[in-house]
Enzyme design. Structure first.
Site, mmCIF file in Angstrom:
data_model
loop_
_atom_site.group_PDB
_atom_site.id
_atom_site.type_symbol
_atom_site.label_atom_id
_atom_site.label_comp_id
_atom_site.label_asym_id
_atom_site.label_seq_id
_atom_site.Cartn_x
_atom_site.Cartn_y
_atom_site.Cartn_z
ATOM 1 N N HIS A 154 0.837 -1.210 0.000
ATOM 2 C CA HIS A 154 0.000 0.000 0.000
ATOM 3 C C HIS A 154 0.867 1.253 0.000
ATOM 4 C CE1 HIS A 154 0.709 0.809 4.282
ATOM 5 N NE2 HIS A 154 0.373 -0.450 4.568
ATOM 6 N N CYS A 169 2.771 -4.938 6.604
ATOM 7 C CA CYS A 169 2.594 -4.674 5.176
ATOM 8 C C CYS A 169 3.873 -4.108 4.563
ATOM 9 C CB CYS A 169 1.443 -3.692 4.972
ATOM 10 S SG CYS A 169 -0.187 -4.357 5.374
#
Length: 318
Positions: A154, A169
């Site tokens: 992301h 992440c």
């Protein structure tokens, strides 16, 4: 020119040989002659001779997203001809804690090979303009009792700063993230995440794996239980939870019928599998066409295998 001439000479002899086999023994004998070549490591070594195999062997995957957790770099590689070209090399931030992800909330970025399953938009502004969802945990992760979810690639917050780490992440600048998404096809992309620079795969490893896959398929097709099971590790686990003993008993019941079995593999991808186990592991993804009188299957076959003493041992199968 000399190489081309040699190739044409060999091809001519092979073609003449196949015609002779067809003339005297029929089409099934020709098929067996060709299959025997696919079971030969020498054949694959010649076939792979001029291919760049440092990131593995790919027939259907077109894009590799390679993440090095140590250097905090993300490379985008695009398949071209016999290798890959580098499209991007961007800085990223990763999980707060080092090492391989094992548990929900452990703040680690996983190590392994993953597909991209979805693109998310309309997110909380903290995650930037979009997120690419990985397939963590994969089948092998689950067999190793790893858990957790929501491992994304992301962006950065749209309206504020953030700390220099994530909860697991992979995050990169929004402009670079948007370029990444624009330059790939999600359905033909693989993500490789390692704790350091990925160890390069070799022609010897790839040719061993490809020839072994066809030997394994031959034992499967011919219901040769002992030869078939010899390709499996003592640590083997099936995606349905079977260990090697239960799997062998299951296959024994199937093989005793000695059914006429047809198996075809296409779109084979052999991917070096970064791991924290200090093993030489590869993830194999391919399309399988399976036919018997009473059953048929068309779908993906997935193997995780280890190379030990110049032979493969299948660790997991789905």
């Amino acid at each position: 020119m000399r190489i081309l001439g040699t190739f044409l000479l060999i091809t001519t002899f092979l073609f003449a040989d196949l015609i002779d086999v067809y003339r005297t023994q029929g089409i099934e004998a020709v098929k067996e002659k060709l299959e025997s070549q696919l079971r030969s490591q020498t054949y694959w070594e010649k076939y792979l001779e001029n291919k760049d195999l440092q990131y593995g062997y790919y027939e259907s995957t077109k894009y590799l997203i390679v993440v090095d957790k140590y250097s905090k770099k993300l490379k985008l590689l695009k398949k071209v001809d016999n290798g890959f070209s580098q499209v991007a090399n961007d800085s990223v931030i990763i999980g707060e804690r080092p090492g391989d992800k094992k548990r929900e909330g452990d703040l680690r970025t996983p190590i392994g090979v993953y597909k991209l399953t979805n693109k998310l938009t309309k997110l909380d502004p903290f995650y930037g303009p979009l997120a690419l969802v990985t397939s963590y945990p994969n089948m092998y992760d689950k067999i190793l009792n790893k858990n957790g979810h929501g491992i994304w690639i992301h962006g950065m917050p749209l309206n504020k700063d953030r700390e220099d780490y994530t909860k697991g992440c992979i995050a990169l600048d929004n402009v670079n993230l948007e370029k990444l998404e624009q330059n790939i096809d999600l359905t033909k992309s693989i993500v490789l995440i390692s704790n350091k620079e990925i160890e390069k795969s070799t022609k010897e490893d790839i040719s061993l794996i490809l020839s072994s896959i066809y030997k394994w398929k031959d034992a499967w097709k011919n219901s040769d239980l002992e030869k078939y099971i010899s390709f499996y590790s003592k640590e083997f686990k099936k995606s349905n939870g079977y260990d090697l003993d239960k799997f062998k008993q299951y296959k024994k019941r199937i093989f005793k019928n000695k059914e006429d079995t047809q198996i075809e593999f296409t779109n084979i991808n052999v991917i070096p599998y970064p791991n924290s186990l200090n093993k030489k592991i590869y993830r194999v993804l391919m399309d399988e066409k399976y036919r018997t009188k009473n059953y048929k299957f068309d779908g993906e076959k997935e193997l995780f295998l280890e190379i030990i003493d110049n032979r493969i041992e299948i660790l997991a199968e789905g």
